[in-house]
Design an enzyme around this catalytic site. Sequence first.
Site, PDB file in Angstrom:
ATOM      1  N   HIS A   9       0.867  -1.202   0.000  1.00  0.00           N
ATOM      2  CA  HIS A   9       0.000   0.000   0.000  1.00  0.00           C
ATOM      3  C   HIS A   9       0.897   1.243   0.000  1.00  0.00           C
ATOM      4  O   HIS A   9       1.383   1.659   1.050  1.00  0.00           O
ATOM      5  CB  HIS A   9      -0.923  -0.004   1.232  1.00  0.00           C
ATOM      6  CG  HIS A   9      -1.945   1.087   1.218  1.00  0.00           C
ATOM      7  ND1 HIS A   9      -3.285   0.862   1.433  1.00  0.00           N
ATOM      8  CD2 HIS A   9      -1.832   2.436   1.020  1.00  0.00           C
ATOM      9  CE1 HIS A   9      -3.946   2.005   1.369  1.00  0.00           C
ATOM     10  NE2 HIS A   9      -3.082   2.986   1.120  1.00  0.00           N
ATOM     11  N   HIS A  57       1.502   5.332  -1.666  1.00  0.00           N
ATOM     12  CA  HIS A  57       1.122   6.503  -2.469  1.00  0.00           C
ATOM     13  C   HIS A  57       2.396   7.139  -3.016  1.00  0.00           C
ATOM     14  O   HIS A  57       3.200   7.652  -2.240  1.00  0.00           O
ATOM     15  CB  HIS A  57       0.348   7.516  -1.619  1.00  0.00           C
ATOM     16  CG  HIS A  57      -0.925   6.949  -1.071  1.00  0.00           C
ATOM     17  ND1 HIS A  57      -2.113   6.993  -1.760  1.00  0.00           N
ATOM     18  CD2 HIS A  57      -1.176   6.280   0.084  1.00  0.00           C
ATOM     19  CE1 HIS A  57      -3.056   6.389  -1.045  1.00  0.00           C
ATOM     20  NE2 HIS A  57      -2.520   5.942   0.073  1.00  0.00           N
ATOM     21  N   LYS A 106      -9.333  -0.538  -6.358  1.00  0.00           N
ATOM     22  CA  LYS A 106      -9.417   0.052  -5.027  1.00  0.00           C
ATOM     23  C   LYS A 106     -10.730   0.797  -4.852  1.00  0.00           C
ATOM     24  O   LYS A 106     -11.091   1.641  -5.678  1.00  0.00           O
ATOM     25  CB  LYS A 106      -8.229   1.027  -4.841  1.00  0.00           C
ATOM     26  CG  LYS A 106      -8.246   1.841  -3.564  1.00  0.00           C
ATOM     27  CD  LYS A 106      -7.632   1.100  -2.389  1.00  0.00           C
ATOM     28  CE  LYS A 106      -7.774   1.873  -1.084  1.00  0.00           C
ATOM     29  NZ  LYS A 106      -6.638   2.756  -0.813  1.00  0.00           N
ATOM     30  N   HIS A 145     -10.797   0.984   1.202  1.00  0.00           N
ATOM     31  CA  HIS A 145     -10.637   1.999   2.262  1.00  0.00           C
ATOM     32  C   HIS A 145     -11.899   1.882   3.105  1.00  0.00           C
ATOM     33  O   HIS A 145     -12.970   2.336   2.696  1.00  0.00           O
ATOM     34  CB  HIS A 145     -10.482   3.407   1.671  1.00  0.00           C
ATOM     35  CG  HIS A 145     -10.230   4.428   2.724  1.00  0.00           C
ATOM     36  ND1 HIS A 145      -9.023   5.061   2.895  1.00  0.00           N
ATOM     37  CD2 HIS A 145     -11.032   4.889   3.736  1.00  0.00           C
ATOM     38  CE1 HIS A 145      -9.089   5.881   3.950  1.00  0.00           C
ATOM     39  NE2 HIS A 145     -10.308   5.795   4.465  1.00  0.00           N
ATOM     40  N   HIS A 159      -5.064  -0.697   5.563  1.00  0.00           N
ATOM     41  CA  HIS A 159      -4.700   0.036   6.781  1.00  0.00           C
ATOM     42  C   HIS A 159      -5.741  -0.134   7.893  1.00  0.00           C
ATOM     43  O   HIS A 159      -6.362   0.826   8.329  1.00  0.00           O
ATOM     44  CB  HIS A 159      -4.433   1.517   6.508  1.00  0.00           C
ATOM     45  CG  HIS A 159      -5.359   2.186   5.535  1.00  0.00           C
ATOM     46  ND1 HIS A 159      -6.721   2.182   5.676  1.00  0.00           N
ATOM     47  CD2 HIS A 159      -5.118   2.863   4.402  1.00  0.00           C
ATOM     48  CE1 HIS A 159      -7.256   2.847   4.665  1.00  0.00           C
ATOM     49  NE2 HIS A 159      -6.307   3.270   3.875  1.00  0.00           N
ATOM     50  N   ASP A 213       1.138   2.538   3.664  1.00  0.00           N
ATOM     51  CA  ASP A 213       0.290   3.715   3.438  1.00  0.00           C
ATOM     52  C   ASP A 213       1.114   4.996   3.501  1.00  0.00           C
ATOM     53  O   ASP A 213       0.610   6.038   3.919  1.00  0.00           O
ATOM     54  CB  ASP A 213      -0.884   3.750   4.428  1.00  0.00           C
ATOM     55  CG  ASP A 213      -1.962   4.739   3.996  1.00  0.00           C
ATOM     56  OD1 ASP A 213      -2.013   5.087   2.799  1.00  0.00           O
ATOM     57  OD2 ASP A 213      -2.750   5.172   4.864  1.00  0.00           O
TER      58      ASP A 213
END
Length: 343
Positions: A13, A15, A99, A136, A174, A247
């Site tokens: 995970h 970004h 996602k 999420h 997460h 994350d």
Amino acid sequence: MQTITLTRPDDWHVHLRDGAALRAVAPFTARQFGRGLIMPNLATPVVSADDALAYYRRIQAALPEASRFEPYLTLYLTEHTATTEVRRVAEDPRLLALKLYPAGATTHSAAGVRDLHRIYPILETMQTHDVPLLVHGEVTDPAVDIFDREKVFIERHLQPLTHHFPALRVVLEHVTTREGVDFVRAAGPKVAATLTAHHLLYNRNSLLAGGIRPHYYCLPVLKREEHRKALVAAATSGDPAFFLGTDTAPHARSAKESACGCAGCFTAHAALELYAEAFEAAGALDKLEGFAAHYGADFYRLPRNRDTVTLHKNRWRVPESIDFGEDRLIPFRAGDYLEWQLA
Ligand code: NCD
Ligand code: ZN
């Protein structure tokens, strides 16, 4: 000097952003991990396989020359996603999952899903093609307290979804609560969760006690100590349903240190060091390798990495800030000392 050597871990995970920010942060993830699953919530979200493959090429171009890091891409689910996109994910080895962002739940989620039932046909196709759904897991209902949004999402949406699609592989991204851990444990082998280092190390006091600390603000927000303890127990249990996903979510300093600061902690500069700290504190360093390097690859049906990384017990100081295009990036634990260091 104490050292630990483990199979090179992967980050399931991440970004990485785009443009100058991508070029600034990609080397940090590439230095630590063999592979990364890159999240699609860019300012213009990655909604199609074509978008994802173009982004894949921009990521490759941002990696250091000698890097062997392999990015894997995800598509951002919308209420308009076509089933042909699911087929392309199933067929292309660079694309691993879709996602689900509930609209309004987090950074760049405005194009996300408002009514889950609208994407049930897509989920049906994903189940048929065995394409994983990443979630999420927070409701956006303003009537629900922000500290309860994960728990309520599981009750209202995730339980019914996994019941309706029993063969769909699902990752609760997460996970931050005891209820989330209990849900994953009870759900069987199709359901897994990623755990961040910061949620293993900190509770909401770090965010709010003695001053408001924007660099500890992320979504889902840090929870009470009882939840942190449940996360540590899950991560260190050897249960393959729980694996590493940092994350890491960089935002410019000016966007974090603001009257309305962005959510996200940048941890890629010290990801394995932070996980090692959490596992050592739990007396479970022997469980780190499975969590960081084996279970995620197994879940995504990819081979485990063949090379290794070594961590030394060696005190070092995290830089105060990092270059981030036009602005600066404040790394997690900036200016603070860490006990473990990646060789
Ligand atoms: C992430 C981001 O900034 O992209 N922020 C965060 O607090 N984790 C989005 C997300 O994963 O929710
Ligand atoms: Zn994220």
